[in-house]
Design a protein around this motif. Structure first.
Motif, mmCIF file in Angstrom:
data_model
loop_
_atom_site.group_PDB
_atom_site.id
_atom_site.type_symbol
_atom_site.label_atom_id
_atom_site.label_comp_id
_atom_site.label_asym_id
_atom_site.label_seq_id
_atom_site.Cartn_x
_atom_site.Cartn_y
_atom_site.Cartn_z
ATOM 1 N N ASN A 1 10.048 14.904 -3.001
ATOM 2 C CA ASN A 1 10.750 15.480 -1.854
ATOM 3 C C ASN A 1 10.217 14.966 -0.518
ATOM 4 O OD1 ASN A 1 12.396 16.720 -3.624
ATOM 5 N ND2 ASN A 1 11.371 18.715 -3.561
ATOM 6 N N GLN B 1 14.540 17.489 0.942
ATOM 7 C CA GLN B 1 15.062 18.497 0.017
ATOM 8 C C GLN B 1 15.596 19.690 0.801
ATOM 9 O OE1 GLN B 1 15.714 18.830 -3.198
ATOM 10 N NE2 GLN B 1 16.270 20.983 -2.933
ATOM 11 N N GLN C 1 13.400 22.578 2.350
ATOM 12 C CA GLN C 1 12.000 22.118 2.374
ATOM 13 C C GLN C 1 11.693 21.211 3.577
ATOM 14 O OE1 GLN C 1 10.943 20.522 -1.582
ATOM 15 N NE2 GLN C 1 9.729 22.394 -1.773
ATOM 16 N N GLY D 1 8.023 13.906 -9.547
ATOM 17 C CA GLY D 1 9.296 14.617 -9.441
ATOM 18 C C GLY D 1 9.071 16.067 -9.821
ATOM 19 N N TYR D 2 10.074 16.667 -10.437
ATOM 20 C CA TYR D 2 9.957 18.085 -10.808
ATOM 21 C C TYR D 2 9.177 18.201 -12.115
ATOM 22 C CZ TYR D 2 12.880 19.512 -6.945
ATOM 23 O OH TYR D 2 13.347 19.756 -5.680
ATOM 24 N N LYS E 1 16.670 29.562 8.568
ATOM 25 C CA LYS E 1 15.896 30.788 8.276
ATOM 26 C C LYS E 1 14.381 30.542 8.294
ATOM 27 C CE LYS E 1 19.212 32.977 5.120
ATOM 28 N NZ LYS E 1 19.398 33.342 3.690
ATOM 29 N N PRO F 1 14.704 29.387 -8.228
ATOM 30 C CA PRO F 1 15.688 30.182 -8.970
ATOM 31 C C PRO F 1 16.282 29.374 -10.131
ATOM 32 C CG PRO F 1 16.058 30.358 -6.612
ATOM 33 C CD PRO F 1 14.976 29.338 -6.784
ATOM 34 N N ILE G 1 18.862 21.053 -10.812
ATOM 35 C CA ILE G 1 17.934 19.937 -10.549
ATOM 36 C C ILE G 1 17.691 19.147 -11.831
ATOM 37 C CG2 ILE G 1 15.533 19.380 -9.963
ATOM 38 C CD1 ILE G 1 15.681 21.795 -7.959
ATOM 39 N N MET H 1 4.977 26.265 -9.685
ATOM 40 C CA MET H 1 5.701 25.996 -8.437
ATOM 41 C C MET H 1 7.182 25.731 -8.706
ATOM 42 S SD MET H 1 4.965 23.036 -5.573
ATOM 43 C CE MET H 1 3.544 23.729 -4.764
ATOM 44 N N VAL H 2 7.448 24.941 -9.715
ATOM 45 C CA VAL H 2 8.847 24.617 -10.030
ATOM 46 C C VAL H 2 9.515 25.799 -10.743
ATOM 47 C CG1 VAL H 2 10.304 23.088 -11.437
ATOM 48 C CG2 VAL H 2 8.532 22.118 -9.973
ATOM 49 N N PRO I 1 16.034 27.665 3.926
ATOM 50 C CA PRO I 1 16.920 26.809 4.714
ATOM 51 C C PRO I 1 16.424 26.801 6.165
ATOM 52 C CG PRO I 1 18.170 28.450 3.466
ATOM 53 C CD PRO I 1 16.731 28.808 3.311
ATOM 54 N N VAL J 1 19.247 27.090 -9.705
ATOM 55 C CA VAL J 1 18.938 25.896 -8.899
ATOM 56 C C VAL J 1 18.127 24.914 -9.739
ATOM 57 C CG1 VAL J 1 17.798 25.080 -6.783
ATOM 58 C CG2 VAL J 1 18.918 27.329 -6.798
HETATM 59 N N1 CAA Z 1 21.845 21.841 -1.794
HETATM 60 C C1 CAA Z 1 22.886 22.359 -1.110
HETATM 61 N N2 CAA Z 1 23.044 23.677 -0.910
HETATM 62 C C2 CAA Z 1 22.125 24.497 -1.430
HETATM 63 C C3 CAA Z 1 21.008 24.023 -2.142
HETATM 64 C C4 CAA Z 1 20.912 22.644 -2.338
HETATM 65 N N3 CAA Z 1 19.893 22.087 -3.025
HETATM 66 N N4 CAA Z 1 20.267 25.071 -2.520
HETATM 67 C C5 CAA Z 1 20.874 26.160 -2.040
HETATM 68 N N5 CAA Z 1 21.995 25.813 -1.390
HETATM 69 C C6 CAA Z 1 22.970 26.672 -0.742
HETATM 70 C C7 CAA Z 1 23.345 27.864 -1.603
HETATM 71 O O1 CAA Z 1 24.375 27.536 -2.486
HETATM 72 C C8 CAA Z 1 23.768 28.852 -0.554
HETATM 73 O O2 CAA Z 1 25.070 28.531 -0.077
HETATM 74 P P1 CAA Z 1 26.080 29.662 0.436
HETATM 75 O O3 CAA Z 1 25.451 30.304 1.633
HETATM 76 O O4 CAA Z 1 27.325 28.902 0.746
HETATM 77 O O5 CAA Z 1 26.206 30.612 -0.720
HETATM 78 C C9 CAA Z 1 22.784 28.556 0.551
HETATM 79 O O6 CAA Z 1 22.370 27.217 0.409
HETATM 80 C C10 CAA Z 1 21.509 29.361 0.397
HETATM 81 O O7 CAA Z 1 21.733 30.525 1.000
HETATM 82 P P2 CAA Z 1 20.794 31.765 0.675
HETATM 83 O O8 CAA Z 1 20.969 32.744 1.774
HETATM 84 O O9 CAA Z 1 20.957 32.203 -0.732
HETATM 85 O O10 CAA Z 1 19.381 31.098 0.816
HETATM 86 P P3 CAA Z 1 18.003 31.781 0.693
HETATM 87 O O11 CAA Z 1 17.511 32.083 2.045
HETATM 88 O O12 CAA Z 1 18.025 32.880 -0.309
HETATM 89 O O13 CAA Z 1 17.158 30.572 0.111
HETATM 90 C C11 CAA Z 1 16.492 28.913 -1.434
HETATM 91 C C12 CAA Z 1 17.316 30.163 -1.209
HETATM 92 C C13 CAA Z 1 15.084 29.084 -0.917
HETATM 93 C C14 CAA Z 1 17.117 27.746 -0.755
HETATM 94 C C15 CAA Z 1 16.492 28.754 -2.953
HETATM 95 O O14 CAA Z 1 17.777 28.395 -3.369
HETATM 96 C C16 CAA Z 1 15.511 27.697 -3.435
HETATM 97 O O15 CAA Z 1 14.348 27.979 -3.635
HETATM 98 N N6 CAA Z 1 15.996 26.484 -3.650
HETATM 99 C C17 CAA Z 1 15.160 25.431 -4.249
HETATM 100 C C18 CAA Z 1 14.536 24.558 -3.212
HETATM 101 C C19 CAA Z 1 13.740 23.537 -3.946
HETATM 102 O O16 CAA Z 1 14.249 22.714 -4.662
HETATM 103 N N7 CAA Z 1 12.414 23.579 -3.791
HETATM 104 C C20 CAA Z 1 11.558 22.716 -4.538
HETATM 105 C C21 CAA Z 1 10.448 23.537 -5.088
HETATM 106 S S1 CAA Z 1 9.491 22.658 -6.297
HETATM 107 C C22 CAA Z 1 8.540 21.640 -5.400
HETATM 108 O O17 CAA Z 1 8.520 21.618 -4.208
HETATM 109 C C23 CAA Z 1 7.660 20.707 -6.190
HETATM 110 C C24 CAA Z 1 7.982 19.308 -5.880
HETATM 111 O O18 CAA Z 1 7.256 18.652 -5.182
HETATM 112 C C25 CAA Z 1 9.180 18.692 -6.497
#
Ligand code: CAA
Length: 240
Positions: A136, A141, A144, A178-179, A93, A189, A196, A184-185, A90, A192
């Motif tokens: 994305n 995203q 991201q 897309g995904y 962070k 977690p 998606i 990587m995907v 996020p 999550v």
């Molecule tokens: N939308 C809205 N809120 C979201 C969210 C989303 N998509 N994902 C996470 N959140 C929220 C959580 O619910 C949590 O909320 P609370 O604080 O209220 O509980 C908060 O955001 C996350 O807090 P954390 O402290 O747990 O976050 P973290 O520092 O541990 O980070 C993260 C977690 C990195 C965001 C993890 O959830 C993650 O990896 N998310 C996926 C991101 C994603 O989709 N990446 C794509 C990767 S694949 C790719 O990139 C290939 C491509 O081209 C498609």
């Protein structure tokens, strides 16, 4: 003579599928990789496709690596800029290091991959460039900011290269997967990821080969009139 195709990040994930598909289509393929020697060796053993190790974020290393490919295989006619990383967090962070790592690899890495082959393509009057962007980059995203910035930037790169290369027989296009079922995907977690998948009307992740087949079309002679465009392949998750 078979055309020579370079696929960055070409020994794993979407890149591996692209390398194999282009080989099947008759290209001489070189696949670059950054660090996973074991995966690269296994890929070469399985496919016979030669792998080359360099960091796309480093211009000098990219130039030297591409010179080696050209010494071994001949001039590069087709470049697929596929290498990419994620450093998701996020925004509150996200560290400057996470920002720079992704910008250097995913965005500057495209410059570093295309620039060393550009003049040769211009001189020979033929070239095919495909940049692997992302859904994305089109929609943004959560977590991201860095990655989405690079993938949106890819679209600006191909639209500009398309204008510069057109008169020289060079096309530049992007694919926005897309995904897709890759490491990587799978690193997202599970909860999550399931959420998606729930947003994908097709109801599943994409397969790497579904992206590779788009690349094979874009680099073919049949696609000579397609330039500066974006193919969106995301199972209906997002429409532009
Ligand atoms: N939308 C809205 N809120 C979201 C969210 C989303 N998509 N994902 C996470 N959140 C929220 C959580 O619910 C949590 O909320 P609370 O604080 O209220 O509980 C908060 O955001 C996350 O807090 P954390 O402290 O747990 O976050 P973290 O520092 O541990 O980070 C993260 C977690 C990195 C965001 C993890 O959830 C993650 O990896 N998310 C996926 C991101 C994603 O989709 N990446 C794509 C990767 S694949 C790719 O990139 C290939 C491509 O081209 C498609």
């Amino acid at each position: 003579m078979a055309r020579v195709a370079l696929v960055t990040g070409g020994s794993r994930g979407i890149g591996a599928a692209i390398s194999k598909t282009l080989q099947d289509a008759g290209y001489s393929v070189a696949a670059s990789y950054a660090g996973n020697d074991e995966a690269a060796a296994a890929f070469t053993a399985e496919t016979g496709i030669k792998t080359y190790k360099w960091n796309v974020a480093d211009y000098d290393a990219s130039k030297a690596g591409i010179e080696q490919v050209e010494a071994d295989m001949g001039p590069v006619d087709v470049v697929v800029a596929n290498a990419g990383i994620t450093r998701d967090a996020p925004f509150h962070k996200m560290t400057p290091q996470q920002w720079h790592d992704v910008i250097d690899t995913n965005l500057t890495g495209v410059f570093n991959t295309v620039h060393p082959v550009w003049n040769g393509m211009r001189e020979r009057g033929f070239g095919r460039i495909v940049v692997i962007s992302s859904i994305n980059g089109q929609k943004g995203q959560f977590a991201q900011v860095n990655y989405a910035a690079t993938k949106a930037g890819d679209l600006g790169i191909v639209k500009s290269l398309a204008q510069e290369g057109a008169a020289k027989g060079i096309t530049a296009n992007a694919i926005c997967p897309g995904y897709i079922a890759t490491d990587m995907v799978m690193a997202v977690p599970e909860k999550v990821r399931d959420a998606i998948i729930g947003q994908i009307p097709t109801g599943r992740l994409g397969e790497p080969e579904e992206i590779a087949r788009c690349v094979a079309f874009l680099v073919s002679d049949d696609a000579a009139f397609i330039n500066g465009s974006t193919i969106t392949a995301n199972g209906g998750q997002f429409f532009v």
